[in-house]
Design an enzyme around this catalytic site. Structure first.
Site, PDB file in Angstrom:
ATOM      1  CB  CYS A  89      11.422  61.405 -47.546  1.00 34.10           C
ATOM      2  SG  CYS A  89       9.672  61.084 -46.758  1.00 34.10           S
ATOM      3  N   GLY A 134      11.545  55.957 -50.470  1.00 33.13           N
ATOM      4  CA  GLY A 134      10.100  56.134 -50.339  1.00 33.13           C
ATOM      5  C   GLY A 134       9.434  55.892 -51.471  1.00 33.13           C
ATOM      6  CG  ASN A 176      14.990  62.399 -45.281  1.00 30.79           C
ATOM      7  OD1 ASN A 176      16.033  61.848 -45.620  1.00 30.79           O
ATOM      8  ND2 ASN A 176      13.979  61.522 -44.645  1.00 30.79           N
ATOM      9  N   GLY A 177      12.662  63.733 -42.864  1.00 27.93           N
ATOM     10  CA  GLY A 177      12.830  63.874 -41.492  1.00 27.93           C
ATOM     11  C   GLY A 177      11.884  64.160 -40.849  1.00 27.93           C
ATOM     12  CE1 TYR A 205      16.096  46.884 -43.436  1.00 30.63           C
ATOM     13  CE2 TYR A 205      15.165  49.132 -43.166  1.00 30.63           C
ATOM     14  CZ  TYR A 205      14.954  47.754 -43.440  1.00 30.63           C
ATOM     15  OH  TYR A 205      14.013  47.245 -43.811  1.00 30.63           O
TER      16      TYR A 205
END
Ligand code: SF4
Length: 493
Positions: free
Chosen positions: A18, A45, A119-120, A262
């Site tokens: 996210c 996302g 996010n996570g 990445y």
């Protein structure tokens, strides 16, 4: 998928998690800058996008499924009044794939309003949810973000903002970078291990916290610095500055090394390092560790490109002339899913995504550089394809160590059974993908390229040992999960 629709997210590797952002401006509305920031974070996302603003009196919210460009029209942006706000792009990592889990999550409670972007992935969300449910909290989703919002709302009834955040953080175990809006105050929080990125930027007329600095660049702002692990940043409501509080300190951090390999945009600076430069350095190290002479070296687009240029540069510096070429063209218009009616055609799916340039490959020895191999499906198809168009040899070099275990911190990777490297030697993987040679980068080389000690990185997916206490998994450090006792469970001490 049973309808013949191929999910290219899972087929082609890992999926981003996210992206979060929070902005506080001096006078103008924050909606447009938030909207542009979400565009800059779209790679993190694609399932849903949302913005919540506050005009000093009330919250305004617009959250939709879909890409940023589809989720908002001009009227939606115009209706998001207020000079402060938070935004979110989401790929679901915990909770259902539907609009009830799209973010920012917003809630009104006795002492005001809260908006939250996460996010996570929390390891202990269920424990906290059970406890809060026992205390009468009603949940509308199965996502962990709502758990954080309820816990914070509860603490805000008894504490000031900073203490309430500290108390909530002391109960969370797992990975989180958050942007929070409490009434018209925007906050940024990074978990004590700093697993997910978060940075602060200065705009012409305000301040921003965002997952990646590319969002700050998009607004013509200046990156100030990364938010430290365990730090809380409070943006002033009038957009003139910010305060910071180091709420938790750990001996070691646990940055996700795959952000650099990445996930993040190459033009982002994360934990003080330009991602593009890190990828080039990983490519250089790949040559140093396992360089192989071949006629041509080519990236698997897009993420293998910076690795391949570093690899070719290091080879040429040693006097080994290898041509760096773009031998694989990516079809950018294949969406995240496409329809493939038969199994046979599904197996040829790579051809829809990547098309080789025959003249670059025919009669040559070829090295392809990629950032990772997850299931191995794409690599196998790609190597077959290169041989079909006349490559004499195909060597594969991977700019990261083999992925041997799943991620519990918010990356949609694969289960152990699906990971090609789980329980296999490199030579067994090479045989499976039918490469002439195959080498991965070592963990030490990754740590060197990131200029970090191994103990300051999360390496869970490449070692099987995690920086958090995850049921059934080994840990790589001394970690203690907070004790959360459901209210309904009688105390036994
Ligand atoms: S397990 Fe791997 S992908 Fe997940 S946070 Fe750790 S390094 Fe990143």
């Amino acid at each position: 998928m049973s309808d013949g629709r191929v999910d290219t997210r899972s087929q082609y590797g890992m999926t981003e998690k996210c992206g979060v952002v929070g902005i506080s401006l001096e006078a103008r509305d924050a909606a447009h800058p938030l909207y542009y920031s979400l565009y800059a974070l779209q790679h993190r996302g694609q399932e849903s996008a949302g913005i919540v603003t506050h005009d000093g009196f009330q919250q305004h919210s617009h959250v939709e499924m879909g890409l940023v460009g589809d989720a908002f029209d001009e009227d939606d942006i115009e209706n998001l009044n207020g000079s402060v706000g938070i935004g979110h792009v989401r790929y679901p990592t915990a909770g259902s794939v539907n609009s009830c889990c799209a973010q920012p999550f917003s809630v009104s409670f006795k002492s005001g309003s809260l908006g939250l972007s996460h996010n996570g992935n929390l390891v202990n969300a269920d424990e906290i949810r059970d406890e809060l449910a026992g205390l009468g909290h009603a949940f509308t989703s199965d996502g962990d973000t709502e758990v954080i919002a309820h816990d914070l709302a509860r603490n805000l009834l008894e504490e000031d903002l900073v203490r309430a955040v500290r108390r909530t953080m002391s109960r969370l175990h797992g990975s989180y970078s958050l942007t929070i809006m409490h009434d018209d105050t925007v906050l940024g929080v990074r978990d004590p291990e700093g697993n997910r990125p978060l940075c602060i930027g200065e705009l012409e007329d305000g301040y921003i916290v965002a997952s990646e600095s590319a969002a700050i660049d998009t607004l013509d702002g200046e990156l100030v610095r990364d938010v430290e692990p365990g730090e809380l940043v409070v943006l002033h409501e009038d957009g003139t500055g910010y305060d910071t509080y180091q709420l938790f300190e750990r001996e070691n951090s646990a940055h996700c090394f795959f952000e650099h390999v990445y996930f993040a945009r190459p033009d982002s600076v994360i934990d003080d390092q330009l991602v593009y430069e890190v990828r080039r350095e990983l490519g250089r190290k790949l040559w140093e560790e396992s360089g192989v002479e071949s006629d041509v070296v080519m990236p698997v687009p897009d993420s293998g490109r910076s690795f391949a240029s570093g690899y070719a540069e290091a080879a040429n510096e040693e006097g080994v002339g290898i041509e760096f070429a773009e031998g694989l063209m990516k079809n950018r218009y294949v969406g995240r899913t496409f329809i493939m009616p038969t199994q046979d055609e599904r197996e040829r799916a790579v051809r829809l995504k990547l098309n080789p340039i025959k003249s670059t490959i025919e009669g040559k020895t070829v090295t392809i550089i990629d950032d990772s191999i997850v299931r191995g499906t794409t690599s196998t198809q790609l190597i077959q394809l290169l041989k079909e168009v006349g490559a004499e040899e195909v060597h594969v070099r991977i700019g990261a160590p083999p992925i041997v275990a799943p991620c519990y911190m918010g990356i949609d990777m694969a289960s152990r059974e699906e990971l090609i490297a789980a329980g296999k030697t490199t030579d067994e993987i090479r045989e499976t993908v039918e490469a002439d040679t195959l080498s991965y980068l070592s963990i030490d080389a990754v740590a060197e390229a990131l200029e970090a000690s191994r103990s300051d990185l999360c390496l869970g997916c490449v070692t099987g040992e995690y920086p958090y206490d995850i049921d059934g998994e080994a840990t790589d450090r001394d970690v203690t999960r907070p004790q959360i006792r459901p209210e309904s469970t009688p105390a036994d001490d």
